[in-house]
Design an enzyme around this catalytic site. Structure first.
Site, PDB file in Angstrom:
ATOM      1  CD  GLU A   1      -2.990  -0.187   2.309  1.00  0.00           C
ATOM      2  OE1 GLU A   1      -3.438  -1.131   2.880  1.00  0.00           O
ATOM      3  OE2 GLU A   1      -3.027   1.018   2.871  1.00  0.00           O
TER       4      GLU A   1
ATOM      5  CG  ASP B   1      -4.237   8.519   8.135  1.00  0.00           C
ATOM      6  OD1 ASP B   1      -4.245   7.399   8.005  1.00  0.00           O
ATOM      7  OD2 ASP B   1      -4.371   8.999   6.939  1.00  0.00           O
TER       8      ASP B   1
END
Lengths: 422, 287
Positions: B61, B72
């Protein structure tokens, strides 16, 4: 004067948005992480149920009247109008100076329009059984309003505020502390409103089960832009009735400052279908639209996706959000509510701007001539209204939304005027 | 299995489908490390990307830095800030993947990021460029299926999978709806929280996977909160893959000097990746 019949239901009404998916034309929507999606659907459902329940509106109206202090007055500003007329004459402008009316949202409890929305959402959060409230704030007005209703209803309250804003809005931070809220300074990014919003969203993702995110403006994922607009529309509904009562007709123009755009959407919305009423949203130009130091998202932004919705954003060529700037912490946001983005594109509202300097001048003028110290946000709206009024004939009426009072901005203004407060 | 979903892209490599099929035949799940593009600089991040397959990455990823990564935690946010400071752009990330493809045509690469850089680039133009660069799938954190129309037609036309995210908060009825047309694999966000914070328990993962298996036959990768070889082994056994992000970035960050890469940077991250890979491969518990 003809009264439009139930404008919300007219097929060509501009008041019927958003669509079922929360879109206003190409704007709005629900751009959030999957963790939050079920919550957005629950919120929408809870809001629809509340809307259908006459008891909810009744409860809200009672709080608005007895706690917030509504209706707020509509003040005919004669001394300000006189000044506008003198200047129109001296400058040999096309007009002879319109009459200015001020919608006094600064007189609400806690000193701004923010409490209208916060009162609506807190009642909804209570119906949803939420025990904890998180909110973001820029200038602190939304934070103070949120901390206030949390105190009123005994709910746990956590406010996220950019570290830069914590420093420049110290009195409001202290008010939030007094009200029992926890204030978290956010140092990530530029430490301003957009970073506080990111942090509030992070907190929300981590506490979805018991926490309600109390959004302060007409932005964010659906249904927030619609819900906040509805709760703020009390401003326009009152202003409409007050103008008719005082002048026998609708106003010719309405002017309001725009950060995220909740006070503007609140006063505009009940007039959207009255096509003869000109609407002006005033963005913060900062040091000037082309100075690179501005918060004018429509004038200098482009469409994009941030904080759960698609709208005009201040961003670079690569889609990175840039730091906005305004003398007013409350207007210092890189986006704007999606309904404004749409109203701009279809041309129903004129989006214009005022600079820091123009706002400072209007701030002092209103204080001297009417004895009203406005928030720096509202001073942006007023600055444009003064310019506009000078170009209009004397039989025209212009309403300016004074969205908040300026106590919080006194230190900022003093610093700009070179006055040292001890 | 996913090739059936892309009749319009016959030339498509379908690395994701092939890779999961091969791992299933081997009887193990995938280890999926994450790296933030351009963190702390382009050269280091490209070297890391190129070295990851040999160190045990089954899929990779690649994070696309964004100024406002609201889902995040601080670790990935700081990585994104370093990446942006080093000049990361969406175009630059695609160029990095294209360079990786010169030496590796097998390992699936999935881009992970937020809507706005793609929206600004132009969704159609972006999907064409991503496919050409050798990207296999897209994970767009703030693009739920409700808004996927922005990207989905262009992704489909270019043979890119839009990886569907699911969460512990996703009700079964919604799972059934959003997974009906899913392709590639399903990304299970194992905690209600931001990256790099809490971890789910084994029991929670098991019951979540049971729910997911009822709604999809696609492979499922578990992400958020996986730090140790033991957790990676468990997650990749319960599901079909385990994503490790913040733990690797923390290691990378700990080797930096004044934000700059040092001789320790690559070896430290790759050593950790090897340990994670050994855990996933042996299925044994390593500490």
């Amino acid at each position: 004067m003809q009264k439009p019949s139930s404008p919300e239901h007219a097929p060509d009404s501009l008041r019927s948005g958003p669509d079922a998916n929360g879109h206003f034309g190409p704007y709005g929507g629900v751009f959030v992480a999957e963790t939050l999606m079920p919550l957005m659907q629950q919120l929408k459902q809870a809001y629809r149920q509340a809307q259908a329940d006459p008891g909810f509106q009744e409860e809200l109206n009672a709080y608005l009247q007895h706690y917030v202090g509504r209706p707020s007055p509509l003040w005919k500003a004669d001394r300000l109008t006189e000044r506008v007329r003198t200047e129109a004459e001296r400058n040999d402008q096309s007009g002879s100076g319109a009459t200015l009316y001020l919608k006094r949202e600064d007189l609400n409890h806690t000193g701004s329009h923010k409490l209208n929305n916060v009162m609506g959402q807190i009642l909804l959060a209570r119906r949803m059984g939420k025990k904890r409230i998180v909110a973001e704030t820029g200038a602190g007005q939304h934070g103070v309003a949120t901390a206030t209703v949390c105190a009123l209803f005994g709910l746990e309250c956590e406010i996220f505020m950019g570290a830069t804003d914590v420093a420049r809005q110290a009195p409001n931070v202290f008010r939030m502390h007094l009200l029992g809220a926890k204030v978290n300074p956010v140092t990530a990014g530029g430490g301003t409103l957009k970073d506080a919003l990111n942090e509030a969203m992070r907190d929300w993702v981590a506490h979805v089960d018991d926490t309600y995110f109390l959004v302060g403006t007409v932005a964010g994922p659906h249904p927030y832009p619609e819900m906040v607009r509805d709760f703020q529309s009390v401003i326009g509904t009152e202003a409409r009735a007050q103008m008719i009562a005082q002048t026998g007709r609708l106003p010719d123009a309405i002017v309001a400052a725009i950060g995220g755009g909740s006070n503007a959407m609140g006063i505009f919305h009940p007039f959207l279908d009255d096509r003869d009423v000109r609407l002006y949203g005033v963005e913060a130009a900062g040091l000037g639209l082309d100075s690179g130091r501005t918060a004018a998202s429509i004038a200098r932004g482009t469409p994009g996706v941030l904080h759960g919705n698609r709208t005009y954003l201040m961003q670079d060529a690569h889609g990175q959000i840039t730091e906005p700037y305004s003398i007013s912490a409350g207007l210092d946001y890189p986006g704007i509510g999606p309904e404004h983005a749409w109203l701009n594109d279809i041309g129903r509202v004129d989006y214009v701007s005022a600079t820091d300097a123009e706002a400072l001048e209007a701030f002092q003028l209103l204080t001297r001539l009417e004895g009203i110290i406005p928030a720096l946000e509202s001073a942006h709206g007023l600055a444009y209204a003064l310019k506009l009024a000078r170009t209009l004939p004397a039989d025209r009426n212009v309403v300016v939304n004074i969205s908040g009072r300026g106590d919080k901005d006194v230190p900022t203004v003093a610093a700009h005027l070179g006055v040292k407060l001890s | 299995m996913t090739s059936l979903s892309h009749p319009s892209a016959p030339e498509r490599k379908n690395r994701i489908g092939k890779r999961f099929a091969r791992l299933a035949a081997e009887g193990r799940g995938a280890l999926i490390p994450y790296l933030e593009a351009f963190d702390p600089d382009r050269a280091t991040s490209l070297a890391l990307l190129k070295a990851m397959p040999e160190a045990g990455a089954d899929l990779i990823e690649v994070g696309v830095p964004f100024s406002d990564p609201s889902a995040d935690g601080p670790t990935i946010q700081q990585a994104a800030e370093r990446g942006l400071k080093a000049g990361a752009t969406l175009e630059g990330v695609l160029e990095m993947v294209a360079e990786f493809r010169q030496t590796d045509d097998e390992t699936p690469v999935v881009l992970m990021g937020y809507c706005n850089p793609i929206d600004r680039f132009g969704p159609e133009k972006f999907c064409r460029a991503a496919a050409r660069a050798g990207v296999d799938g897209l994970i767009v954190v703030d693009l739920p299926p409700e808004e996927a129309a922005l990207l989905a037609p262009h992704a489909r036309a270019n043979g890119l999978d839009i990886i569907t995210l699911t969460a512990p908060t996703t009700p079964q009825a919604r799972l059934n709806t959003i997974l009906k047309n899913a392709t590639g694999f399903v990304y299970y966000v194992s905690i209600a929280g931001v990256t790099g914070t809490a971890s789910a328990t084994t029991a929670q993962l098991r019951s979540a996977l049971e729910r997911l298996r009822q709604a999809t036959s696609l492979p499922v990768a578990i992400g958020f909160g996986i730090r140790t070889p033991q957790q990676a082994a468990e997650a990749s056994r319960i599901a079909d893959g385990a994503v490790v992000a913040s733990a690797l970035i923390k290691t990378l960050a700990s080797t930096l000097n004044d934000g700059q890469a040092t001789p320790q940077t690559l070896p430290a991250v790759l050593t950790q990746l090897r340990q994670l890979a050994a855990g996933v491969r042996k299925g044994t518990f390593l500490e």
